[in-house]
Write a protein that holds these residues in place. Structure first.
Motif, mmCIF file in Angstrom:
data_model
loop_
_atom_site.group_PDB
_atom_site.id
_atom_site.type_symbol
_atom_site.label_atom_id
_atom_site.label_comp_id
_atom_site.label_asym_id
_atom_site.label_seq_id
_atom_site.Cartn_x
_atom_site.Cartn_y
_atom_site.Cartn_z
ATOM 1 N N SER A 27 38.427 11.091 28.217
ATOM 2 C CA SER A 27 39.147 12.392 27.727
ATOM 3 C C SER A 27 40.157 12.848 28.445
ATOM 4 C CB SER A 27 38.281 13.528 27.360
ATOM 5 O OG SER A 27 37.736 14.012 28.528
ATOM 6 N N GLU A 28 41.296 13.577 27.762
ATOM 7 C CA GLU A 28 42.437 13.739 28.477
ATOM 8 C C GLU A 28 42.173 14.714 29.667
ATOM 9 O OE1 GLU A 28 45.746 12.982 27.797
ATOM 10 O OE2 GLU A 28 44.890 11.649 26.495
ATOM 11 N N PRO A 29 43.035 14.740 30.728
ATOM 12 C CA PRO A 29 42.597 15.228 32.009
ATOM 13 C C PRO A 29 43.452 16.944 31.740
ATOM 14 C CG PRO A 29 44.503 13.918 32.503
ATOM 15 C CD PRO A 29 43.962 13.623 31.183
ATOM 16 N N VAL A 30 42.883 17.338 30.745
ATOM 17 C CA VAL A 30 43.349 19.033 30.558
ATOM 18 C C VAL A 30 42.219 19.878 30.868
ATOM 19 C CG1 VAL A 30 44.205 20.580 28.828
ATOM 20 C CG2 VAL A 30 45.102 17.916 28.781
ATOM 21 N N LEU A 31 42.639 20.983 31.744
ATOM 22 C CA LEU A 31 41.370 21.758 32.010
ATOM 23 C C LEU A 31 41.029 22.638 30.707
ATOM 24 C CD1 LEU A 31 42.716 23.040 35.410
ATOM 25 C CD2 LEU A 31 41.256 21.150 35.045
ATOM 26 N N ALA A 32 39.909 22.745 30.569
ATOM 27 C CA ALA A 32 39.381 23.279 29.305
ATOM 28 C C ALA A 32 39.200 25.008 29.707
ATOM 29 C CB ALA A 32 38.103 22.822 28.665
ATOM 30 N N ASP A 33 38.682 25.398 30.865
ATOM 31 C CA ASP A 33 38.437 26.356 31.242
ATOM 32 C C ASP A 33 38.426 26.499 32.908
ATOM 33 O OD1 ASP A 33 35.927 24.895 30.882
ATOM 34 O OD2 ASP A 33 34.937 27.236 31.608
ATOM 35 N N VAL A 34 38.553 27.575 33.538
ATOM 36 C CA VAL A 34 38.557 27.820 34.837
ATOM 37 C C VAL A 34 37.720 28.910 35.155
ATOM 38 C CG1 VAL A 34 40.101 28.434 36.865
ATOM 39 C CG2 VAL A 34 41.220 26.936 35.272
ATOM 40 N N LYS A 35 36.585 28.317 36.085
ATOM 41 C CA LYS A 35 35.683 29.357 36.289
ATOM 42 C C LYS A 35 36.270 30.764 37.118
ATOM 43 C CE LYS A 35 31.459 30.092 38.932
ATOM 44 N NZ LYS A 35 30.578 29.348 40.092
ATOM 45 N N PRO A 36 36.127 31.784 36.507
ATOM 46 C CA PRO A 36 36.817 33.235 36.985
ATOM 47 C C PRO A 36 36.067 33.452 38.542
ATOM 48 C CG PRO A 36 35.869 33.580 34.930
ATOM 49 C CD PRO A 36 35.402 32.292 35.336
ATOM 50 N N GLY A 37 37.087 33.593 39.342
ATOM 51 C CA GLY A 37 36.698 33.753 40.859
ATOM 52 C C GLY A 37 36.632 32.421 41.642
ATOM 53 N N GLY A 38 36.438 31.390 40.844
ATOM 54 C CA GLY A 38 36.091 30.061 41.653
ATOM 55 C C GLY A 38 37.418 29.606 42.510
ATOM 56 N N PRO A 39 37.234 28.661 43.094
ATOM 57 C CA PRO A 39 38.359 27.971 43.815
ATOM 58 C C PRO A 39 39.615 27.629 43.101
ATOM 59 C CG PRO A 39 36.441 26.839 44.447
ATOM 60 C CD PRO A 39 36.031 27.992 43.312
ATOM 61 N N GLY A 40 39.372 27.140 41.874
ATOM 62 C CA GLY A 40 40.533 26.655 40.927
ATOM 63 C C GLY A 40 41.276 27.986 40.591
ATOM 64 N N ASP A 41 40.497 29.044 40.146
ATOM 65 C CA ASP A 41 41.098 30.339 39.442
ATOM 66 C C ASP A 41 41.873 30.954 40.883
ATOM 67 O OD1 ASP A 41 41.506 32.787 38.032
ATOM 68 O OD2 ASP A 41 39.618 33.560 39.012
ATOM 69 N N ARG A 42 41.186 31.147 41.868
ATOM 70 C CA ARG A 42 42.117 31.772 42.956
ATOM 71 C C ARG A 42 43.129 31.112 43.369
ATOM 72 N NH1 ARG A 42 36.639 31.559 44.993
ATOM 73 N NH2 ARG A 42 36.982 30.018 46.545
ATOM 74 N N ALA A 43 43.314 29.550 43.160
ATOM 75 C CA ALA A 43 44.321 28.663 43.297
ATOM 76 C C ALA A 43 45.580 28.847 42.519
ATOM 77 C CB ALA A 43 44.094 27.344 43.658
ATOM 78 N N GLY A 44 45.162 29.140 41.115
ATOM 79 C CA GLY A 44 46.173 29.657 39.916
ATOM 80 C C GLY A 44 45.985 28.573 39.045
ATOM 81 N N LEU A 45 45.087 27.925 39.032
ATOM 82 C CA LEU A 45 44.714 26.695 37.849
ATOM 83 C C LEU A 45 44.535 27.533 36.783
ATOM 84 C CD1 LEU A 45 42.281 24.119 39.276
ATOM 85 C CD2 LEU A 45 44.784 23.863 38.845
ATOM 86 N N GLN A 46 44.853 27.175 35.393
ATOM 87 C CA GLN A 46 44.664 27.761 34.124
ATOM 88 C C GLN A 46 44.163 26.754 33.120
ATOM 89 O OE1 GLN A 46 48.595 30.007 32.958
ATOM 90 N NE2 GLN A 46 48.675 31.027 34.910
ATOM 91 N N ALA A 47 43.485 27.488 32.138
ATOM 92 C CA ALA A 47 43.218 26.502 31.187
ATOM 93 C C ALA A 47 44.252 26.016 30.368
ATOM 94 C CB ALA A 47 42.208 27.686 30.027
#
Length: 70
Positions: A1-21
């Motif tokens: 599947s495509e390397p597209v973020l479906a969701d980002v765990k609220p409060g997790g490392p990705g969320d804190r770094a600025g990743l977005q669905a």
């Protein structure tokens, strides 16, 4: 599947770094990412003895190039 973020765990490392669905992952630590499986492999590989090391992510967000440390 495509390397597209479906969701980002609220409060997790990705969320804190600025990743977005919807972000498309282009590279992690300068290495191209072919698919979602490769993203998962790279994330797992970044954890050593229960501690995650920071990775440099290059993303496409709605046509804009974004660089984040995650």
């Amino acid at each position: 599947s495509e390397p597209v973020l479906a969701d980002v765990k609220p409060g997790g490392p990705g969320d804190r770094a600025g990743l977005q669905a919807g972000d498309r992952v282009l590279r992690i630590d300068g290495r191209p990412v072919a698919d979602a499986g490769a993203v998962r492999v790279r994330i797992r590989a970044a954890v050593v003895d229960g501690q995650a090391r920071a990775m440099q992510w290059e993303l496409d967000r709605a046509g804009r190039s974004i660089a984040l440390e995650v």
